[in-house]
Design an enzyme around this catalytic site. Sequence first.
Site, PDB file in Angstrom:
ATOM      1  N   GLU A  37      -1.294  -5.242   8.977  1.00  0.00           N
ATOM      2  CA  GLU A  37      -0.362  -4.490  10.639  1.00  0.00           C
ATOM      3  C   GLU A  37      -1.414  -4.887  11.616  1.00  0.00           C
ATOM      4  O   GLU A  37      -2.353  -4.536  11.867  1.00  0.00           O
ATOM      5  CB  GLU A  37      -0.667  -3.083   9.783  1.00  0.00           C
ATOM      6  CG  GLU A  37       0.362  -3.288   8.515  1.00  0.00           C
ATOM      7  CD  GLU A  37       0.557  -1.872   8.011  1.00  0.00           C
ATOM      8  OE1 GLU A  37       1.003  -1.320   7.124  1.00  0.00           O
ATOM      9  OE2 GLU A  37      -0.250  -0.638   8.688  1.00  0.00           O
ATOM     10  N   ASP A  86       1.177  -1.372   0.108  1.00  0.00           N
ATOM     11  CA  ASP A  86      -0.373   0.270  -0.060  1.00  0.00           C
ATOM     12  C   ASP A  86       1.159   0.837  -0.582  1.00  0.00           C
ATOM     13  O   ASP A  86       0.327   2.150  -0.037  1.00  0.00           O
ATOM     14  CB  ASP A  86      -1.290   0.159   1.433  1.00  0.00           C
ATOM     15  CG  ASP A  86      -0.355   0.143   2.717  1.00  0.00           C
ATOM     16  OD1 ASP A  86       0.870  -0.080   2.911  1.00  0.00           O
ATOM     17  OD2 ASP A  86      -1.415  -0.313   3.649  1.00  0.00           O
ATOM     18  N   SER A  87       2.143   0.792   0.312  1.00  0.00           N
ATOM     19  CA  SER A  87       3.070   1.916  -0.337  1.00  0.00           C
ATOM     20  C   SER A  87       3.086   3.029  -1.748  1.00  0.00           C
ATOM     21  O   SER A  87       3.098   3.673  -2.092  1.00  0.00           O
ATOM     22  CB  SER A  87       4.710   1.354  -1.067  1.00  0.00           C
ATOM     23  OG  SER A  87       4.854   0.483  -1.180  1.00  0.00           O
ATOM     24  N   GLU A 108       9.266  -3.801  11.176  1.00  0.00           N
ATOM     25  CA  GLU A 108       9.725  -2.739   9.958  1.00  0.00           C
ATOM     26  C   GLU A 108      10.202  -1.654  11.542  1.00  0.00           C
ATOM     27  O   GLU A 108       9.262  -0.754  12.238  1.00  0.00           O
ATOM     28  CB  GLU A 108       8.742  -1.884   8.969  1.00  0.00           C
ATOM     29  CG  GLU A 108       8.928  -0.652   8.856  1.00  0.00           C
ATOM     30  CD  GLU A 108       7.962   0.044   7.676  1.00  0.00           C
ATOM     31  OE1 GLU A 108       8.380   0.933   7.336  1.00  0.00           O
ATOM     32  OE2 GLU A 108       6.897  -1.138   7.454  1.00  0.00           O
ATOM     33  N   LYS A 147      -1.158  -9.691   3.660  1.00  0.00           N
ATOM     34  CA  LYS A 147      -0.004  -8.886   4.347  1.00  0.00           C
ATOM     35  C   LYS A 147      -1.236  -7.565   5.188  1.00  0.00           C
ATOM     36  O   LYS A 147      -1.856  -7.188   5.402  1.00  0.00           O
ATOM     37  CB  LYS A 147       0.691  -7.985   4.141  1.00  0.00           C
ATOM     38  CG  LYS A 147       1.751  -7.647   5.445  1.00  0.00           C
ATOM     39  CD  LYS A 147       3.128  -7.820   4.229  1.00  0.00           C
ATOM     40  CE  LYS A 147       3.389  -5.839   4.061  1.00  0.00           C
ATOM     41  NZ  LYS A 147       2.869  -4.905   4.721  1.00  0.00           N
TER      42      LYS A 147
END
Length: 265
Positions: free
Chosen positions: A114, A45-46, A181, A112
């Site tokens: 978060e 989603d970057s 991260e 993925k």
Amino acid sequence: MSKTTVSTLQQYKQDGKKFATLTAYDASFAKLFSEAGVGVLLVGDSLGMVLQGHADTVPVSVDDMAYHVASVSRGAVDALVIADMPFMSYTTPIQTYETATKLMQAGANMVKLEGGEWLYESIKGLTERGVPVCGHLGLTPQSVHLFGGFKVQGRQQSQADKLLSDAKALEAAGAQLLVLECIPTELAATITQALSIPVIGIGAGSVTDGQILVMHDLIGLTPGKPPKFSKNFLTDGRDVRGAVAAYIDAVTDGSFPGPEHSFSS
């Protein structure tokens, strides 16, 4: 080259073989990266920042992700394709299943998410339904407003203890990969050693099983100031293929990331 699977990465961890991964957002780069030997591609989603020009990843929609996942999956012949589930698209188990369905049907091999232990039931439900899951802890970009910016996580002992606990909970729920991260190298080492699943780092030192970079960082196209954990490999007269090869070599031989790309407690 055979198709990279979760079993491939699990074997790498058991053998102590480090692996390199990259983000990708379209078919052309996905094909180039896959052919160059990158076994794992993340449709991150970057894209909200590097493609759409947003200040963070929050505005990215499920439809945005599905579009780019479909594009990448067409080019990534041999690579494992992981799709980010975007902001507020997995707040309940039912919503999580619906979002994962769209991304898997678009061509993802894994999704993925978060977050920590609060995701236990959702991850357990996904894996029971045949959807492979990658967790993401530390600096989770979708929570940037909660953190007060893009800041290193886990420097306080209470934070470090919580991250380790969350990592173990995600593995227990059925997650098969974990991204760490922007956390101190020492903490990344502790978590990597505590888990049986492969751990991929970004800003977590060279102690993790694998590394990931945003492709724009790899080739020097980062908007604004590049993050500390990044490196431009498109130097010394290399073309893009050469940059990818140099990145893979640096990850596998342990020379990247170096201390200058990492964080201490």
